[in-house]
Design a protein around this motif. Structure first.
Motif, PDB file in Angstrom:
ATOM      1  N   UNK A  11       1.418  -7.100  -9.354  1.00  0.00           N
ATOM      2  CA  UNK A  11       1.254  -6.957  -7.778  1.00  0.00           C
ATOM      3  C   UNK A  11       2.159  -5.998  -7.210  1.00  0.00           C
ATOM      4  N   UNK A  12       1.716  -4.853  -6.778  1.00  0.00           N
ATOM      5  CA  UNK A  12       2.884  -4.051  -6.113  1.00  0.00           C
ATOM      6  C   UNK A  12       3.454  -4.343  -5.142  1.00  0.00           C
ATOM      7  N   UNK A  13       3.034  -4.987  -4.384  1.00  0.00           N
ATOM      8  CA  UNK A  13       3.583  -5.532  -3.030  1.00  0.00           C
ATOM      9  C   UNK A  13       5.043  -6.380  -3.677  1.00  0.00           C
ATOM     10  N   UNK A  14       4.832  -7.545  -4.687  1.00  0.00           N
ATOM     11  CA  UNK A  14       5.960  -8.209  -5.152  1.00  0.00           C
ATOM     12  C   UNK A  14       6.686  -7.253  -5.656  1.00  0.00           C
ATOM     13  N   UNK A  15       6.678  -6.260  -6.495  1.00  0.00           N
ATOM     14  CA  UNK A  15       7.469  -5.462  -7.148  1.00  0.00           C
ATOM     15  C   UNK A  15       8.337  -4.747  -6.108  1.00  0.00           C
ATOM     16  N   UNK A  16       7.683  -4.140  -4.794  1.00  0.00           N
ATOM     17  CA  UNK A  16       8.371  -3.614  -3.628  1.00  0.00           C
ATOM     18  C   UNK A  16       9.391  -4.546  -3.412  1.00  0.00           C
ATOM     19  N   UNK A  17       9.034  -5.795  -3.056  1.00  0.00           N
ATOM     20  CA  UNK A  17       9.889  -6.735  -2.632  1.00  0.00           C
ATOM     21  C   UNK A  17      10.974  -7.156  -3.359  1.00  0.00           C
ATOM     22  N   UNK A  18      10.745  -7.047  -4.761  1.00  0.00           N
ATOM     23  CA  UNK A  18      11.637  -7.335  -5.683  1.00  0.00           C
ATOM     24  C   UNK A  18      12.898  -6.172  -5.693  1.00  0.00           C
ATOM     25  N   UNK A  19      12.321  -4.874  -5.671  1.00  0.00           N
ATOM     26  CA  UNK A  19      13.299  -3.749  -5.529  1.00  0.00           C
ATOM     27  C   UNK A  19      14.061  -3.678  -4.330  1.00  0.00           C
ATOM     28  N   UNK A  20      13.390  -4.134  -3.314  1.00  0.00           N
ATOM     29  CA  UNK A  20      13.911  -4.154  -1.955  1.00  0.00           C
ATOM     30  C   UNK A  20      15.065  -4.936  -1.931  1.00  0.00           C
ATOM     31  N   UNK A  21      14.804  -6.192  -2.303  1.00  0.00           N
ATOM     32  CA  UNK A  21      15.736  -7.641  -2.532  1.00  0.00           C
ATOM     33  C   UNK A  21      16.762  -7.182  -3.228  1.00  0.00           C
ATOM     34  N   UNK A  22      16.541  -6.705  -4.424  1.00  0.00           N
ATOM     35  CA  UNK A  22      17.572  -6.499  -5.310  1.00  0.00           C
ATOM     36  C   UNK A  22      18.507  -5.340  -4.759  1.00  0.00           C
ATOM     37  N   UNK A  23      17.872  -4.142  -4.067  1.00  0.00           N
ATOM     38  CA  UNK A  23      18.911  -3.112  -3.418  1.00  0.00           C
ATOM     39  C   UNK A  23      19.763  -3.501  -2.731  1.00  0.00           C
ATOM     40  N   UNK A  24      19.575  -4.422  -1.817  1.00  0.00           N
ATOM     41  CA  UNK A  24      20.424  -5.243  -0.757  1.00  0.00           C
ATOM     42  C   UNK A  24      21.569  -5.852  -1.314  1.00  0.00           C
ATOM     43  N   UNK A  25      21.694  -5.972  -2.450  1.00  0.00           N
ATOM     44  CA  UNK A  25      22.657  -6.924  -3.318  1.00  0.00           C
ATOM     45  C   UNK A  25      23.428  -5.754  -4.142  1.00  0.00           C
ATOM     46  N   UNK A  26      24.443  -6.292  -4.960  1.00  0.00           N
ATOM     47  CA  UNK A  26      25.103  -5.732  -5.929  1.00  0.00           C
ATOM     48  C   UNK A  26      24.708  -6.294  -7.524  1.00  0.00           C
ATOM     49  N   UNK A  27      23.373  -6.940  -7.242  1.00  0.00           N
ATOM     50  CA  UNK A  27      22.887  -7.446  -8.298  1.00  0.00           C
ATOM     51  C   UNK A  27      22.657  -6.722  -9.982  1.00  0.00           C
ATOM     52  N   UNK A  28      21.981  -5.392  -9.477  1.00  0.00           N
ATOM     53  CA  UNK A  28      21.793  -4.392 -10.556  1.00  0.00           C
ATOM     54  C   UNK A  28      21.962  -2.869 -10.043  1.00  0.00           C
ATOM     55  N   UNK A  29      22.453  -2.021 -10.840  1.00  0.00           N
ATOM     56  CA  UNK A  29      22.499  -0.786 -10.266  1.00  0.00           C
ATOM     57  C   UNK A  29      21.174   0.046 -10.358  1.00  0.00           C
ATOM     58  N   UNK A  30      20.228  -0.371 -11.250  1.00  0.00           N
ATOM     59  CA  UNK A  30      18.864   0.052 -11.459  1.00  0.00           C
ATOM     60  C   UNK A  30      17.719  -0.740 -11.663  1.00  0.00           C
ATOM     61  N   UNK A 117      10.644 -19.864  -8.260  1.00  0.00           N
ATOM     62  CA  UNK A 117       9.290 -19.295  -7.331  1.00  0.00           C
ATOM     63  C   UNK A 117       9.383 -18.026  -7.002  1.00  0.00           C
ATOM     64  N   UNK A 118       8.053 -17.407  -6.795  1.00  0.00           N
ATOM     65  CA  UNK A 118       8.057 -16.157  -6.128  1.00  0.00           C
ATOM     66  C   UNK A 118       7.986 -16.395  -4.528  1.00  0.00           C
ATOM     67  N   UNK A 119       8.342 -15.599  -3.764  1.00  0.00           N
ATOM     68  CA  UNK A 119       9.032 -14.546  -4.029  1.00  0.00           C
ATOM     69  C   UNK A 119      10.368 -14.490  -4.323  1.00  0.00           C
ATOM     70  N   UNK A 120      11.047 -13.577  -4.835  1.00  0.00           N
ATOM     71  CA  UNK A 120      12.567 -13.323  -5.129  1.00  0.00           C
ATOM     72  C   UNK A 120      13.327 -13.327  -3.817  1.00  0.00           C
ATOM     73  N   UNK A 121      14.430 -13.990  -3.549  1.00  0.00           N
ATOM     74  CA  UNK A 121      15.153 -13.515  -2.147  1.00  0.00           C
ATOM     75  C   UNK A 121      16.556 -13.580  -2.680  1.00  0.00           C
ATOM     76  N   UNK A 122      17.473 -13.358  -1.357  1.00  0.00           N
ATOM     77  CA  UNK A 122      18.819 -13.227  -1.763  1.00  0.00           C
ATOM     78  C   UNK A 122      19.593 -14.596  -2.362  1.00  0.00           C
ATOM     79  N   UNK A 123      18.947 -15.541  -1.956  1.00  0.00           N
ATOM     80  CA  UNK A 123      19.657 -16.789  -2.212  1.00  0.00           C
ATOM     81  C   UNK A 123      19.421 -16.896  -3.654  1.00  0.00           C
ATOM     82  N   UNK A 124      18.389 -16.480  -4.400  1.00  0.00           N
ATOM     83  CA  UNK A 124      18.049 -16.753  -5.851  1.00  0.00           C
ATOM     84  C   UNK A 124      19.059 -15.728  -6.608  1.00  0.00           C
ATOM     85  N   UNK A 125      19.254 -14.527  -5.911  1.00  0.00           N
ATOM     86  CA  UNK A 125      20.144 -13.634  -6.672  1.00  0.00           C
ATOM     87  C   UNK A 125      21.279 -13.897  -6.628  1.00  0.00           C
TER      88      UNK A 125
END
Length: 136
Positions: A11-30, A117-125
């Motif tokens: 699902x491209x929307x799930x991938x986009x949400x995942x990228x945006x959520x992770x980008x808001x944190x310092x979970x991963x560089x790439x 559960x989907x979608x990933x969120x900041x609390x999960x990270x």
């Protein structure tokens, strides 16, 4: 902070949400993505073919229900000896359904560290960051 993670979902929307959520944190560089398990395995095959170690994802977020190759088939193949070079890569299953049988099945794979559960969120990270830090 992780260097590289792989998100596998059709699902491209799930991938986009995942990228945006992770980008808001310092979970991963790439963050890299794959649309199904087969595409993800092709990525690891290309790493092996090129003897490349620097682009190895440390972490995979994996959907279960995808066309071409779903998450369970990916896990079966990824846990085989063909991919033993990548046994340090951790997997978190992300699913829209939390079936108790799926939770039990996921525990059979050594690389699966959680089922969320989907979608990933900041609390999960935050939760996963703490879990990873406790393992170190």
């Amino acid at each position: 902070m992780l260097d590289l993670i792989l998100c596998v979902d059709d699902d491209p929307i799930t991938l986009m949400l995942c990228k945006k959520t992770i980008a808001k944190t310092s979970f991963s560089r790439e963050i890299i993505t794959a649309k199904n398990g087969e595409e993800a395995l092709q990525y690891f095959d290309s790493l092996k073919q090129n003897n490349e170690t620097k682009n190895l994802p440390q972490f995979i977020f994996l959907d279960l229900n995808m066309p071409v190759m779903g998450g369970w088939e990916f896990l079966d193949r990824f846990s085989s000896s063909n991919y033993s070079d990548y046994n340090t890569t951790k997997v978190v299953v992300l699913s829209s359904t939390i079936d108790p049988e799926d939770l039990e099945k996921a525990k059979k794979y050594h690389m699966v560290i959680d089922f969320l559960p989907k979608p990933i969120n900041l609390t999960m990270l935050d939760y996963l960051t703490n879990k990873i830090n406790q393992e170190d």
